[in-house]
Structures are given as structure tokens and as C-alpha cells.
Scaffold this active site. Structure first.
Site, PDB file in Angstrom:
ATOM      1  N   ARG A 137      53.765  54.318  59.211  1.00 42.09           N
ATOM      2  CA  ARG A 137      53.777  54.518  57.755  1.00 42.09           C
ATOM      3  C   ARG A 137      52.945  53.410  57.156  1.00 42.09           C
ATOM      4  O   ARG A 137      53.155  52.237  57.408  1.00 42.09           O
ATOM      5  CB  ARG A 137      55.198  54.574  57.188  1.00 42.09           C
ATOM      6  N   HIS A 191      58.765  51.021  53.336  1.00 41.47           N
ATOM      7  CA  HIS A 191      59.800  51.987  53.708  1.00 41.47           C
ATOM      8  C   HIS A 191      60.128  52.917  52.539  1.00 41.47           C
ATOM      9  O   HIS A 191      60.193  54.131  52.674  1.00 41.47           O
ATOM     10  CB  HIS A 191      61.049  51.243  54.170  1.00 41.47           C
ATOM     11  N   TYR A 244      57.757  41.908  56.688  1.00 41.66           N
ATOM     12  CA  TYR A 244      58.074  42.031  58.107  1.00 41.66           C
ATOM     13  C   TYR A 244      56.969  42.613  58.996  1.00 41.66           C
ATOM     14  O   TYR A 244      57.147  42.722  60.194  1.00 41.66           O
ATOM     15  CB  TYR A 244      59.366  42.845  58.288  1.00 41.66           C
TER      16      TYR A 244
END
Ligand SMILES: Cc1ncc(C[n+]2csc(CCOP(=O)(O)OP(=O)(O)O)c2C)c(N)n1
Ligand SMILES: [Mg+2]
Lengths: 325, 355
Positions: free
Chosen positions: B256, B260, B269
Site C-alpha cells: 500500500r 494504513h 514505521y
């Protein structure tokens, strides 16, 4: 010290626990590097490392189940479940083991796990991120259930939960994570589990609520005062065990009681509190105990959430109904 | 890192847009219409996805889960289904839903927090997005199993992420599928992360596909940004299921590009170099476009017209969604039961006063 939000207060509590007790382990989904989806564990992973603050695979059953095992072997796990709507895969571990291990091992292995769970609505979150199913857990003997409504209580209750010799479900009202700021004491302090907080004193009617509903209740009580109705507001804080004394003392004084919770009405905690009042203060009552609650329908998607959850006007209207009984 | 990614995977179109030998054979058999449709769907879905993010920034929809980067995995797999097949998606599969005939208006409504968005037209067998991870996988198994018991031909497909493979529901569903030889496709979009947790932390297995071995059915690992490979692998799995030969697990390796959800910040992250590589080198649309150009199938004018048409369709869907009369508060009871109890009716009446 600058004022803290509730989420900062929780982070501060976790920090104290990790710093002062080597056996404390923080674990859950995204609690490490990411600092938790609400940032409640912000900075802890960098400070305490990968073996104290642990990003787990996506499995609530194993997070709680493994926490129970860690507790059996001398650690003090503080597990995070990302949202209350996602705790259900761990239900078996919570109900059949966490709650019963002390009894079943006759005191040898209490499952001293703290489970932190963001709960409740009010933030336009996606589907299933808004559950308030506390009464599923208060119905289970063997686990304590607490929820703060202020930053100060959040840290103090969390530290009490962490030092508690039994399993504690620590519910965090997401709507209040960042909406209130207040000074919180530095270092370790505890708010005892099992003690309600009298938010304000009053003579006519006792309003009992917790978590997200406390500010709503307070606001309605202020409005009521303008109408000449003096309400005593109690923040229950500890949903199991319940501080019966504070409730009963107040109801004996006011003669009227109302419970406000966002969970559905049927078999909600309001029913339990009503029974406590009926059992212990029936003869003092001047009106039936009233409940203002979420409706007996699944929590709707957010477009309808504001009318589903009790709001200030609804609480005020109910106050007037009780007073004019 | 890429070496590990490419472990045992099926790829038909290289990132330069070149067909492999196996890919060329499949390409040969495909109609120009299908070839173009792959592209058009991916472009449409990306435009919609980007618009949704904008709408979220403007406060016109709520928290949104973007899918950019995963278009090939979604279009390729959905394109292999028939309208009769059952689809059990999670919250990132708007692309799949669109290909299966879900109106875009519904998808916007869903992210506007409106329950109308959960409902598909009667001829579209797409269930509402499953928000609790992995919980939809057993449903797909049950739906497929029902087809088998009723001796019907439709199959079911469950869509889920790499994170979902850690949940008991995934493993229990796999086990049932294997034991009962159910005509189900378990389609995992391995986008490398479950929010912030990388796949290496999610599982000690090197791949998702290999997990099928334990349940004794085939597991395929496919380049999820290669729409042709995804399509072909899914199609073969579906044919196998329809022949009564049982379940297949498919792992589509993808990424992706964004966060998120719109409430997340992936920079916390993910290494920037990794993100850049996926965006610049491995984009599913760019790669497929190269292939179409090489093959003389891409007309620039046509492409531009299509993009315009997409924008118009998106505008139209937004208008429809935003102008739809809000449901009244008491609607929360409307579909609670076939028949409401007295108490529920009383509560419904109380809510009516909220209007
Ligand atoms: C049972 C459950 N636990 C936790 C969550 C919160 N959550 C939402 S998405 C997500 C990560 C899912 O990752 P993956 O399965 O890889 O799917 P992706 O988002 O990458 O498409 C988590 C932990 C949830 N929705 N359901
Ligand atoms: Mg993923």
C-alpha cells in the site's frame, strides 16, 4: 509540569510502571515502533526496548492468552487491545481463564494481567470501532473493570490496576483521549479501584455515569441547576466492583437516581445499579430510578451515532421527568 | 529485500512491462477488450481512491482506508470472478467491490458512515466490508461449502491482508476448507504491513502461500502488482474450485503506497527508500501501461478520455451520495429484526422524537 491529556496521562502511567518494575511488559498490536494507534505507548519502545514493549502479531486471543502465561511465570503484562470491538476473539481467554485462574488454582496462579482497551463512540470512527460492551465483562466474576473520565484518574487508576493482584480490564474512553487537559501528579500515584468519584454535590437527584458519559452528564447537571434542580454527579470509575456506599449515601440524601451509559439499555450496567439502589435505599426513593442509555440496537455507523448515544438534551429531559414524577 | 519478495512467485509481466514466456502465452489468448479493461479499471479505482482521500481531508467523509498500489491485486482477482460468485471483502477492497458491480455511490456512503453503503444491489454478491480482521474468511468457507452441498457452481472468495493470517479465524477457516474440500478462494493481499507491523514480525513463515501446505491444498504466491499474473492464477484457482477440486490460497505480494488509513502516518514505521522503490519501480499501473504501449494497445487520446470519464463518474457518485436524504435516527431499528418486539418499538418511537 504542563497539563496532560488523558492519552498522555496513560503514557505517563505506563512509563512509570515500566521504569519502576522490571516485570512489567507492554504488548499488543502496533504498541511498539508506532507508539499505539492512539499514541498511548508513544516513546516507550525506544526507551525500554523490544523485550519490554512488544509489537505482537495480529491475534487478540494470543495476546491475552500469552499474557496469562506470562503472569503465571512471574511477569506483569499490560496488554493493549486496539479497540473494544476487537476484543471478542480473546473472549474465551478472558472468560474461561483470566477470570478463573485464581479460583481454579486455589490462589496459586492469579492471572494478574491488565488489559487496556479504548472504547465508546463520539469520534466518527469506522464501523465497529465504537463498542461499549462493558457489561459483558462486569457480568464475569473474577475480573475487575475500571474506566477513567479525566487524565488524573486515568494515570492513577492505571497504576492501581498494574499493582492490583488480580486481572483488570482498563477501559479508555476514546472520545476523552484528547478533549480534556489537566495537571497530573508526576511519578507514581494510585486511584484506588472500587471507589467512585463525586464530581459535584447536589440535593435533588443523583446522576451516575462513567467514561465518555461523565462530561455529558456534568453538562446536563449544570443546565439543570439553572432550572433550579440540584444534581449530584457520580463518576463510577470502577464498574466492577461497584462503590455501592457512595451511590447509596448519595441516593439516601437526594431521594432520586438516574444512570447514564452509552451501552444498550437491556442488561446494561444501569440495571445492576438500579437493583443496588432498590435493595439498599428503596424507602428513600421519591421517584423510580431512571436510565438514559444507548438503544437496544447495534451501535450504528457514525452518521447516526449522535442520536444513538445519550446526549445532553436527552439527559436534561430525563432529569426533568424524574423531578416531576 | 526484493530477493525475498520474489521468492517462488509467479510473474507474467516484468516491471519493465515485458511479458515472460508463460505470460506471453496467456496474453495471446486474451481479448483486446479484457486487456484494456484491466487498465481502465485500475485507472478508475486509483482516481476514486485519490478523490476519497481528498474528501476525507475536507471532512466530507470519515476515516478512509486507501488502496493505492494494490489495484492490480484487486482488479486481476475480481476480474476472474463471475457475478454469481460470493465476495467477502475486508475494508480495503473497494476496488474489488467496484469490479463486481457495487455502485461507487455506495462506497462513498460507506465511508460517510452511512449504513446504506453496506448494501449491494440484489444482483451483486458482495458482502459489506468486514472490519474485524479475518472474521469474513469463515463466512466465505461457509458460502462456498453451501454451493458444494447444493451442487451449485458458484464459488466464494475471501479477501484479507497479511495481518489476518495471524488470527485463529484464518487458520480455522483454512482447516475447514481442507477437510471439507470447499470451493473457496482465500485471497491474501500481502502488502507487507499490518498497520505498522511488518510481515517479518507477523509470521515466521517466509511466505503466506506456504501456509496452505499444512492444510493440504495449493498455495500460490503471485506478484500482486502484475494484474495479468493475478488474474490468471485466480482464474485457475476458480476453475479448479468449480471442478470440485477444493480450495486454493493465493498470496498476492503488493504494497500500500499510502498510510494504513487517513488516521495513520506510515512515515513512523516504513523506511522511505522502501516506499520510494515501490512507488517508482513497482507501480502496478505504470508497469501495465508500458505493456499496453509496447503492444500498441494504448491510445493516448482514449486514455485521456477515459480519465475524464472516470472523474465525471466520481463527481456524479459524490453528488449522489451527498444529496441522499439522511436516514432518520430511528432507522437504527429498521432492520434489527424481521419483527421488532414491543420494547424495541417503544425505543424506536422514542428515537423518532429526536428528528
Ligand atoms: C480483530 C481485529 N483486531 C484489530 C483490528 C485493528 N486493525 C485494523 S486493520 C489492522 C491491520 C490489518 O492488517 P492486514 O491484515 O495486513 O490488512 P491491511 O490493512 O494491510 O490491508 C488492525 C490491527 C481489527 N480491525 N480487527
Ligand atoms: Mg497488510
Amino acid at each position: 509540569m504542563s497539563p496532560s491529556t488523558m492519552v498522555q496521562a496513560i503514557q505517563s502511567g505506563l512509563y512509570e510502571a515500566l521504569a519502576q518494575h522490571d516485570e512489567v511488559i507492554v504488548l499488543g498490536e502496533d504498541v511498539g515502533k508506532n507508539g499505539g494507534v492512539f499514541r498511548a505507548t508513544e516513546g516507550l519502545w525506544a526507551q525500554f526496548g523490544d523485550e519490554r514493549v512488544i509489537d505482537t502479531p495480529l491475534s487478540e486471543a494470543a495476546i491475552i492468552g500469552a499474557s496469562i502465561g506470562m503472569a503465571i511465570n512471574g511477569l506483569k503484562p499490560v496488554a493493549e487491545i486496539q479497540f473494544m470491538g476487537f476484543i471478542y476473539p480473546a473472549m474465551e481467554q478472558i472468560v474461561t481463564h483470566m477470570a478463573r485462574l485464581r479460583t481454579r488454582t486455589q490462589g496459586a496462579y492469579p492471572a494478574t494481567v491488565v488489559v487496556r482497551v479504548p472504547y465508546g463512540g463520539g469520534i466518527r470512527a469506522p464501523e465497529l470501532h465504537c463498542d461499549s460492551t462493558e457489561s459483558l465483562f462486569t457480568h464475569i466474576p473474577g475480573i475487575k473493570v475500571v474506566t477513567p473520565s479525566t487524565p488524573k484518574d486515568a494515570k492513577g487508576l492505571l497504576l492501581a490496576a498494574i499493582r492490583d493482584p488480580d486481572p483488570v480490564l482498563f477501559l479508555e474512553p476514546m472520545q476523552l483521549y484528547r478533549s480534556i487537559k489537566e495537571e497530573i501528579p508526576a511519578g507514581w500515584y494510585e486511584i484506588p479501584i472500587g471507589e467512585a468519584r463525586r464530581v459535584c454535590e447536589g440535593d435533588d437527584l443523583t446522576l451516575i455515569s462513567w467514561g465518555t458519559m461523565v462530561p455529558v452528564t456534568e453538562a446536563a447537571a449544570k443546565q439543570a441547576l439553572q432550572l433550579g434542580i440540584s444534581c449530584e454527579v457520580i463518576d463510577l470509575r470502577s464498574l466492577s466492583p461497584i462503590d455501592e456506599e457512595t451511590i447509596i449515601q448519595s441516593v439516601k440524601k437526594t431521594g432520586r437516581a438516574m444512570i447514564i451509559h452509552e451501552a444498550p439499555k437491556t442488561a446494561g450496567l444501569g440495571a445492576e445499579i438500579t437493583s443496588i439502589i432498590n435493595e439498599q435505599a428503596f424507602l428513600y426513593l421519591e421517584a423510580p430510578v431512571k436510565r438514559v442509555t444507548g438503544y437496544d440496537a447495534p451501535v450504528p455507523m457514525y452518521a447516526l451515532e449522535d442520536t444513538y448515544r445519550p446526549h445532553q438534551e436527552r439527559v436534561l429531559k430525563a432529569i426533568q421527568e424524574v423531578m416531576s414524577f | 529485500m526484493l530477493g525475498q519478495l520474489e521468492k517462488d512467485w509467479i510473474q507474467y509481466v516484468s516491471i519493465e512491462g515485458q511479458l515472460t514466456e508463460a505470460g506471453a502465452a496467456i496474453w495471446e489468448e486474451m481479448s483486446d477488450r479484457d486487456k484494456k479493461q484491466f487498465y481502465q479499471w485500475m485507472v478508475y479505482i486509483r482516481s476514486f481512491d485519490r478523490r476519497a482521500i481528498l474528501l476525507q481531508r475536507q471532512g466530507r467523509i470519515g476515516t478512509y482506508a486507501p488502496l493505492e498500489g494494490q489495484e492490480a491485486a484487486q482488479v486481476g482477482s475480481a476480474y476472474a470472478l463471475t457475478a454469481q460468485d460470493f465476495v467477502f471483502p475486508s475494508y480495503r477492497e473497494h476496488g474489488v467491490a467496484l469490479v463486481q458491480g457495487m455502485p461507487l455511490t455506495q462506497i462513498f456512503l460507506y465511508w460517510m458512515g452511512r449504513v446504506e453503503g453496506c448494501k449491494a444491489p440484489t444482483d451483486v454478491r458482495v458482502l459489506p466490508p468486514a472490519v474485524p480482521i479475518a472474521t469474513q474468511i469463515p463466512h466465505a468457507v461457509g458460502a462456498a461449502w453451501a454451493s458444494k452441498l447444493k451442487k451449485e457452481k458458484e464459488i466464494a472468495i475471501a479477501y484479507f491482508g497479511d495481518g489476518a493470517t495471524s488470527e485463529g479465524d484464518f487458520h480455522e477457516a483454512c482447516n475447514f476448507s481442507g477437510v471439507f474440500q470447499v470451493p473457496v478462494i482465500l485471497f491474501c493481499q500481502n502488502n507487507g504491513y499490518a498497520i505498522s507491523v511488518p510481515f517479518s514480525r507477523q509470521s515466521a513463515s517466509e511466505t503466506v502461500a506456504e501456509k496452505a501446505k499444512a492444510y493440504n491444498f495449493p498455495g500460490y504466491r503471485v506478484d500482486g502488482n502484475d494484474v495479468l499474473a493475478v488474474y490468471d492464477v485466480t482464474k485457475r484457482a476458480i476453475e479448479r474450485a468449480r471442478r470440485g477440486e477444493g480450495p486454493t490460497l493465493i498470496e498476492a505480494v503488493t504494497y500500500r503506497k499510502g498510510s494504513h488509513t487517513t488516521a495513520d502516518d506510515a512515515r513512523r514505521y516504513r523506511p522511505q527508500a522502501e516506499v520510494d522503490e515501490w512507488i517508482k519501480e513497482r507501480d502496478p499501473i505504470a508497469r501495465y501501461r508500458k505493456l499496453l504501449v509496447l503492444d500498441g494497445l494504448l491510445d493516448e487520446r482514449e486514455d485521456e478520455d477515459w480519465r475524464k470519464e472516470c472523474d465525471e463518474k466520481i463527481d456524479q457518485a459524490i453528488r449522489e451520495a451527498e444529496s441522499l436524504t439522511p436516514l432518520p435516527p430511528e432507522h437504527v431499528f429498521t432492520h434489527l429484526f424481521a419483527q421488532l418486539s414491543k420494547q424495541e418499538k417503544a425505543q424506536q418511537a422514542e428515537l423518532r422524537e429526536e428528528r
